[in-house]
Design an enzyme around this catalytic site. Structure first.
Site, PDB file in Angstrom:
ATOM      1  N   CYS A 148       0.991  -1.242   0.054  1.00  0.00           N
ATOM      2  CA  CYS A 148       0.107   0.068  -0.225  1.00  0.00           C
ATOM      3  C   CYS A 148       0.959   1.189   0.054  1.00  0.00           C
ATOM      4  O   CYS A 148       0.802   2.069   0.938  1.00  0.00           O
ATOM      5  CB  CYS A 148      -0.815   0.071   1.225  1.00  0.00           C
ATOM      6  SG  CYS A 148      -1.939  -1.389   1.246  1.00  0.00           S
ATOM      7  N   ALA A 149       1.494   1.215  -0.946  1.00  0.00           N
ATOM      8  CA  ALA A 149       2.946   2.303  -0.833  1.00  0.00           C
ATOM      9  C   ALA A 149       2.347   3.804  -0.979  1.00  0.00           C
ATOM     10  O   ALA A 149       3.136   4.662  -0.704  1.00  0.00           O
ATOM     11  CB  ALA A 149       3.779   1.879  -2.133  1.00  0.00           C
ATOM     12  N   GLY A 152       4.636   7.045  -1.432  1.00  0.00           N
ATOM     13  CA  GLY A 152       5.968   6.246  -1.225  1.00  0.00           C
ATOM     14  C   GLY A 152       6.970   6.941  -0.111  1.00  0.00           C
ATOM     15  O   GLY A 152       8.257   6.748  -0.125  1.00  0.00           O
ATOM     16  N   GLY A 153       6.315   7.421   1.052  1.00  0.00           N
ATOM     17  CA  GLY A 153       6.968   7.863   2.272  1.00  0.00           C
ATOM     18  C   GLY A 153       7.946   6.990   2.837  1.00  0.00           C
ATOM     19  O   GLY A 153       9.063   7.187   2.728  1.00  0.00           O
ATOM     20  N   LYS A 154       7.354   5.895   3.209  1.00  0.00           N
ATOM     21  CA  LYS A 154       7.870   4.940   4.005  1.00  0.00           C
ATOM     22  C   LYS A 154       8.822   3.789   2.740  1.00  0.00           C
ATOM     23  O   LYS A 154       9.881   3.451   3.117  1.00  0.00           O
ATOM     24  CB  LYS A 154       7.016   4.038   4.487  1.00  0.00           C
ATOM     25  CG  LYS A 154       6.374   4.577   5.556  1.00  0.00           C
ATOM     26  CD  LYS A 154       5.113   3.626   6.198  1.00  0.00           C
ATOM     27  CE  LYS A 154       4.298   4.337   7.222  1.00  0.00           C
ATOM     28  NZ  LYS A 154       3.484   5.598   6.798  1.00  0.00           N
ATOM     29  N   ASP A 217       0.959  -1.066   4.919  1.00  0.00           N
ATOM     30  CA  ASP A 217       0.472   0.153   5.510  1.00  0.00           C
ATOM     31  C   ASP A 217      -0.848   0.301   5.108  1.00  0.00           C
ATOM     32  O   ASP A 217      -1.234   1.106   4.257  1.00  0.00           O
ATOM     33  CB  ASP A 217       1.467   1.176   5.136  1.00  0.00           C
ATOM     34  CG  ASP A 217       1.266   2.798   5.735  1.00  0.00           C
ATOM     35  OD1 ASP A 217       0.629   2.371   6.908  1.00  0.00           O
ATOM     36  OD2 ASP A 217       1.738   3.669   5.144  1.00  0.00           O
ATOM     37  N   CYS A 270      -2.429   4.586  10.634  1.00  0.00           N
ATOM     38  CA  CYS A 270      -2.430   5.469  11.216  1.00  0.00           C
ATOM     39  C   CYS A 270      -3.633   5.907  11.995  1.00  0.00           C
ATOM     40  O   CYS A 270      -4.101   6.988  12.390  1.00  0.00           O
ATOM     41  CB  CYS A 270      -2.018   6.801  10.365  1.00  0.00           C
ATOM     42  SG  CYS A 270      -2.927   6.919   8.954  1.00  0.00           S
TER      43      CYS A 270
END
Length: 292
Positions: A148-149, A152-154, A217, A270
């Site tokens: 669940c990109a 793309g932060g992670k 995520d 989150c």
């Protein structure tokens, strides 16, 4: 804040009972807990049901102003060097002990105008969000799948931790998010990321039993980041939470097949609700005893 004219209008319209309430309001009286914490009644009920007596402390924290935190891109710099670069551009920042990539700002600034940003020295990313990639325990040469990109932060953090060595497959159901990820990866100098659009079930099936590390995520209510998105609380009700919990359960069940035996999978949201976190994980483990 209401003006005297507003109070007088209510007094005229609603009579003595409303006048009594208005008098109390002027003295600081708050009729309900939901009003005190500026959330819908239904959401207050959900939080109290799931979190018990701690829900008000959570809301007090979530109603505070969010700090601006940067993640130093270690493909191009270090946190200490980034602090120096930013200072030269008039942005005061500092490092944190036990947070190896975090660079919080002393005060809010438009960091996207800085040369440091244009050169890919950092991304804006909350400290708690940065912890996720670290929990995945990646290292050079592994095959990592981020299902669940999003933008793309992670994913970018994982690429930096792997020093561009190994493979990261970034998946999402939205092409525009993957396009943004590619743009950010180019600026960051992250070259070990391959993006794939989830446009049918075959995309996932082709990856079964192939990943050393798997990051899920998952989509969530977002109740853990209300300080960054305060308006969203007015759109969240129990029906939405129920739907998102079912979606998370399905994602966990389907995407978990990507991890190979002996690999490590991280499920993250989150949200602060146990129904989206601990309860969700326990339900998965109960239904899938081969995972531990």
């Amino acid at each position: 804040l209401w003006s005297e004219a507003h109070y007088k209008k209510l007094e005229e319209f609603d009579g003595s009972k409303m006048a009594d309430i208005i008098t109390k309001l002027k003295k600081g009286y708050i009729p309900t807990k939901s009003m005190q914490h500026s959330i819908p009644d239904g959401l207050a009920e959900t939080l109290e049901k799931e979190l018990g007596s701690t829900w008000e402390n959570e809301m007090i924290a979530l109603n505070e102003q969010a700090p601006t935190v940067l993640r130093a891109n270690t493909l191009r710099t270090t946190p200490t060097d980034l602090v120096g670069e930013l200072k030269e551009e008039g942005v005061n920042a500092f490092t944190l002990p036990n947070y190896p990539y975090d660079v919080p700002l002393e005060e809010k600034k438009n960091v996207f105008l800085t040369t440091a940003f244009k050169e890919g020295l950092f991304e804006v990313q909350d400290a708690s969000s940065q912890k996720i990639a670290q929990l995945l325990q990646v290292k050079e040469g592994l095959r990592v799948v981020d299902v669940c990109a999003g933008a793309g932060g992670k994913t970018l953090h994982l690429a930096a931790m792997m020093q561009n060595k190994g493979q990261i497959i970034a998946l999402d159901i939205f092409q525009w998010k993957l396009a943004e990820l590619k743009r950010r990866a180019k600026r960051a100098g992250a070259h070990n990321i391959e993006t794939r659009l989830i446009d049918d079930s075959k995309v996932i099936k082709r990856l079964h039993n192939s990943a050393d590390r798997l990051l899920i995520d998952a989509p969530c209510s977002g109740l853990g980041v209300l300080k960054r998105n305060p308006d969203s609380k007015w759109k969240i009700d129990q029906n939405f939470i129920d739907r998102i919990v079912k979606e998370q359960e399905q994602i966990l069940q389907d995407y978990s097949k990507i991890i190979k035996k002996g690999g490590l999978m991280i499920y993250a949201t989150c949200s602060i609700l146990p129904s989206e976190n601990e309860v969700q994980v326990q339900k998965f483990l109960t239904n899938n005893p081969n995972y531990s």
